[in-house]
Write a protein that holds these residues in place. Sequence first.
Motif, PDB file in Angstrom:
ATOM      1  N   ILE A 104      -4.033   3.350  -0.994  1.00  0.00           N
ATOM      2  CA  ILE A 104      -3.291   4.310  -0.857  1.00  0.00           C
ATOM      3  C   ILE A 104      -3.842   5.648   0.198  1.00  0.00           C
ATOM      4  CG2 ILE A 104      -1.804   6.308  -1.857  1.00  0.00           C
ATOM      5  CD1 ILE A 104      -0.616   3.386  -2.324  1.00  0.00           C
ATOM      6  N   ARG A 105      -4.859   5.793  -0.018  1.00  0.00           N
ATOM      7  CA  ARG A 105      -5.513   6.929   0.753  1.00  0.00           C
ATOM      8  C   ARG A 105      -6.103   6.270   2.076  1.00  0.00           C
ATOM      9  NH1 ARG A 105     -10.426   8.088  -0.668  1.00  0.00           N
ATOM     10  NH2 ARG A 105     -10.630   6.737  -2.347  1.00  0.00           N
ATOM     11  N   PHE A 106      -6.395   5.187   2.047  1.00  0.00           N
ATOM     12  CA  PHE A 106      -6.986   4.467   3.384  1.00  0.00           C
ATOM     13  C   PHE A 106      -5.570   4.290   4.434  1.00  0.00           C
ATOM     14  CE2 PHE A 106     -11.191   2.705   1.908  1.00  0.00           C
ATOM     15  CZ  PHE A 106     -11.720   3.780   1.400  1.00  0.00           C
ATOM     16  N   SER A 107      -4.708   3.599   3.750  1.00  0.00           N
ATOM     17  CA  SER A 107      -3.356   3.169   4.487  1.00  0.00           C
ATOM     18  C   SER A 107      -2.588   4.834   5.119  1.00  0.00           C
ATOM     19  CB  SER A 107      -2.289   2.845   3.522  1.00  0.00           C
ATOM     20  OG  SER A 107      -2.797   1.536   3.135  1.00  0.00           O
ATOM     21  N   ARG A 108      -2.767   5.952   3.959  1.00  0.00           N
ATOM     22  CA  ARG A 108      -2.386   7.088   4.704  1.00  0.00           C
ATOM     23  C   ARG A 108      -3.117   7.721   6.106  1.00  0.00           C
ATOM     24  NH1 ARG A 108      -2.332  12.464   0.871  1.00  0.00           N
ATOM     25  NH2 ARG A 108      -1.251  13.899   2.406  1.00  0.00           N
ATOM     26  N   ALA A 109      -4.586   7.435   5.866  1.00  0.00           N
ATOM     27  CA  ALA A 109      -5.286   8.022   6.790  1.00  0.00           C
ATOM     28  C   ALA A 109      -5.239   7.137   7.929  1.00  0.00           C
ATOM     29  CB  ALA A 109      -6.606   7.846   6.404  1.00  0.00           C
ATOM     30  N   LEU A 110      -4.689   5.789   8.030  1.00  0.00           N
ATOM     31  CA  LEU A 110      -4.651   5.072   8.926  1.00  0.00           C
ATOM     32  C   LEU A 110      -3.042   5.392   9.852  1.00  0.00           C
ATOM     33  CD1 LEU A 110      -5.318   2.234  10.437  1.00  0.00           C
ATOM     34  CD2 LEU A 110      -3.811   0.967   8.939  1.00  0.00           C
ATOM     35  N   LEU A 111      -2.290   5.691   9.170  1.00  0.00           N
ATOM     36  CA  LEU A 111      -0.832   6.007   9.490  1.00  0.00           C
ATOM     37  C   LEU A 111      -1.131   7.172  10.410  1.00  0.00           C
ATOM     38  CD1 LEU A 111       1.144   4.691   6.457  1.00  0.00           C
ATOM     39  CD2 LEU A 111       1.415   3.728   9.136  1.00  0.00           C
ATOM     40  N   PRO A 127       4.479  -8.174  -8.962  1.00  0.00           N
ATOM     41  CA  PRO A 127       5.601  -7.713  -9.950  1.00  0.00           C
ATOM     42  C   PRO A 127       4.958  -6.809 -11.088  1.00  0.00           C
ATOM     43  CG  PRO A 127       6.072 -10.087  -9.554  1.00  0.00           C
ATOM     44  CD  PRO A 127       4.811  -9.593  -8.708  1.00  0.00           C
ATOM     45  N   TYR A 128       3.878  -7.346 -11.549  1.00  0.00           N
ATOM     46  CA  TYR A 128       3.574  -6.395 -12.883  1.00  0.00           C
ATOM     47  C   TYR A 128       2.760  -5.249 -12.543  1.00  0.00           C
ATOM     48  CZ  TYR A 128      -1.068  -8.939 -11.976  1.00  0.00           C
ATOM     49  OH  TYR A 128      -2.020  -9.209 -11.637  1.00  0.00           O
ATOM     50  N   GLU A 129       2.493  -5.061 -11.145  1.00  0.00           N
ATOM     51  CA  GLU A 129       1.673  -3.783 -10.674  1.00  0.00           C
ATOM     52  C   GLU A 129       2.433  -2.820 -10.055  1.00  0.00           C
ATOM     53  OE1 GLU A 129      -1.258  -2.941 -10.899  1.00  0.00           O
ATOM     54  OE2 GLU A 129      -2.549  -4.810 -11.138  1.00  0.00           O
ATOM     55  N   GLU A 130       3.975  -2.869 -10.150  1.00  0.00           N
ATOM     56  CA  GLU A 130       4.662  -1.949  -9.581  1.00  0.00           C
ATOM     57  C   GLU A 130       4.402  -0.371 -10.157  1.00  0.00           C
ATOM     58  OE1 GLU A 130       9.045  -2.331  -9.219  1.00  0.00           O
ATOM     59  OE2 GLU A 130       8.860  -4.269  -8.360  1.00  0.00           O
ATOM     60  N   ARG A 131       4.685  -0.421 -11.337  1.00  0.00           N
ATOM     61  CA  ARG A 131       4.240   0.982 -11.871  1.00  0.00           C
ATOM     62  C   ARG A 131       3.014   1.494 -11.631  1.00  0.00           C
ATOM     63  NH1 ARG A 131       7.556   3.691 -15.478  1.00  0.00           N
ATOM     64  NH2 ARG A 131       8.971   2.073 -15.579  1.00  0.00           N
ATOM     65  N   ARG A 132       1.928   0.675 -11.758  1.00  0.00           N
ATOM     66  CA  ARG A 132       0.555   1.338 -11.590  1.00  0.00           C
ATOM     67  C   ARG A 132       0.378   1.863 -10.014  1.00  0.00           C
ATOM     68  NH1 ARG A 132      -5.206  -2.229 -11.524  1.00  0.00           N
ATOM     69  NH2 ARG A 132      -6.212  -0.644 -10.707  1.00  0.00           N
ATOM     70  N   ALA A 133       1.174   0.960  -9.140  1.00  0.00           N
ATOM     71  CA  ALA A 133       1.059   1.437  -7.652  1.00  0.00           C
ATOM     72  C   ALA A 133       1.874   2.773  -7.393  1.00  0.00           C
ATOM     73  CB  ALA A 133       1.681   0.389  -6.837  1.00  0.00           C
ATOM     74  N   TYR A 134       2.925   2.676  -7.887  1.00  0.00           N
ATOM     75  CA  TYR A 134       3.848   4.010  -7.967  1.00  0.00           C
ATOM     76  C   TYR A 134       3.126   5.136  -8.644  1.00  0.00           C
ATOM     77  CZ  TYR A 134       7.759   7.002  -9.052  1.00  0.00           C
ATOM     78  OH  TYR A 134       8.468   8.497  -9.062  1.00  0.00           O
ATOM     79  N   ALA A 135       2.674   5.072  -9.667  1.00  0.00           N
ATOM     80  CA  ALA A 135       1.829   6.117 -10.451  1.00  0.00           C
ATOM     81  C   ALA A 135       0.623   6.792  -9.591  1.00  0.00           C
ATOM     82  CB  ALA A 135       1.504   5.735 -11.864  1.00  0.00           C
ATOM     83  N   THR A 136       0.144   5.894  -8.931  1.00  0.00           N
ATOM     84  CA  THR A 136      -1.190   5.943  -8.165  1.00  0.00           C
ATOM     85  C   THR A 136      -0.775   6.775  -6.717  1.00  0.00           C
ATOM     86  OG1 THR A 136      -2.442   4.061  -8.978  1.00  0.00           O
ATOM     87  CG2 THR A 136      -3.116   5.173  -6.874  1.00  0.00           C
ATOM     88  N   ALA A 137       0.542   6.168  -5.960  1.00  0.00           N
ATOM     89  CA  ALA A 137       0.818   6.913  -4.928  1.00  0.00           C
ATOM     90  C   ALA A 137       1.412   8.104  -5.194  1.00  0.00           C
ATOM     91  CB  ALA A 137       1.831   5.956  -4.145  1.00  0.00           C
ATOM     92  N   ARG A 138       2.135   8.246  -6.278  1.00  0.00           N
ATOM     93  CA  ARG A 138       2.719   9.574  -6.618  1.00  0.00           C
ATOM     94  C   ARG A 138       1.643  10.670  -6.816  1.00  0.00           C
ATOM     95  NH1 ARG A 138       5.251  12.374  -5.977  1.00  0.00           N
ATOM     96  NH2 ARG A 138       6.417  13.046  -7.724  1.00  0.00           N
ATOM     97  N   LYS A 139       0.546  10.297  -7.257  1.00  0.00           N
ATOM     98  CA  LYS A 139      -0.670  11.385  -7.366  1.00  0.00           C
ATOM     99  C   LYS A 139      -1.377  11.632  -6.078  1.00  0.00           C
ATOM    100  CE  LYS A 139      -3.767  13.303  -9.845  1.00  0.00           C
ATOM    101  NZ  LYS A 139      -3.677  14.243 -10.722  1.00  0.00           N
ATOM    102  N   LEU A 140      -1.595  10.564  -5.221  1.00  0.00           N
ATOM    103  CA  LEU A 140      -2.300  10.737  -4.009  1.00  0.00           C
ATOM    104  C   LEU A 140      -1.614  10.940  -2.677  1.00  0.00           C
ATOM    105  CD1 LEU A 140      -4.937   7.684  -4.480  1.00  0.00           C
ATOM    106  CD2 LEU A 140      -5.275   9.979  -5.158  1.00  0.00           C
ATOM    107  N   TRP A 141      -0.388  10.747  -2.828  1.00  0.00           N
ATOM    108  CA  TRP A 141       0.688  10.978  -1.796  1.00  0.00           C
ATOM    109  C   TRP A 141       1.857  11.708  -2.155  1.00  0.00           C
ATOM    110  CZ3 TRP A 141       1.076   6.580   2.341  1.00  0.00           C
ATOM    111  CH2 TRP A 141       1.745   6.973   3.706  1.00  0.00           C
TER     112      TRP A 141
END
Length: 227
Positions: A104-111, A127-141
């Motif tokens: 998340i952090r590196f993609s944000r910086a790249l954009l 599929p089983y990582e949707e919630r983890r990815a969402y929760a991480t992105a909401r924290k960092l972005w």
Amino acid sequence: MISAQDWADTRRLWDYHQMGHALRPCSVAIGLGSHDLGVADTAVELYRRGLAPLLVFTGATSPTTRDRMPRGEAVHYQERALQLGVPRAAVLVEPCARNTGENIRFSRALLQEAGVDVSSVLLISKPYEERRAYATARKLWPEVEIVSASAPLTLDEYVDSIGDARLVIDMLVGALQRLLIYPEQGFMIEQQVPHDVIDAYERLCGRGFTSRLLRDEEGQALSQTRR
């Protein structure tokens, strides 16, 4: 031997890990690197449907992908997208991230460096990582809207695609553990985990589906069960 109760518990975790978001057009689609090229395939399909004008693939290598993706997860994802007809100009590559937070952090910086105005992100994971990815992105972005997406597979279809049912269950259990302990460590937002999901998780741990659990220096699984 995987029992009927094990499968019932696994399905409960599978359902919880998926966010069930309605897909809609977003500023950009970000595909999170992993061993699963299906993430790249899903990103390409959503690009073709007009849901994002730009794809970002993010990920270096890990012990599970080093042999299979020696040039790095993001690079292999990009190659797959180009093979499937996506224009090179529509794909950005972030080749350094080694965990979801860095994705998340590196993609944000790249954009930001590319001058891309981002108000919403189509976040594509296993599929089983949707919630983890969402929760991480909401924290960092937190200032952007996050729409979660993954390949539209059932649990049975996903198990068939991996070819190792026990490994899949272990991965689901490990992903749930991280949802329980990472908010306290500041890695993601906290989310409500229903009691029946925690019960299913604890039964699967008790049955030995623990190879993907994080452990302390003494080898004990880290735990933070919220009731």
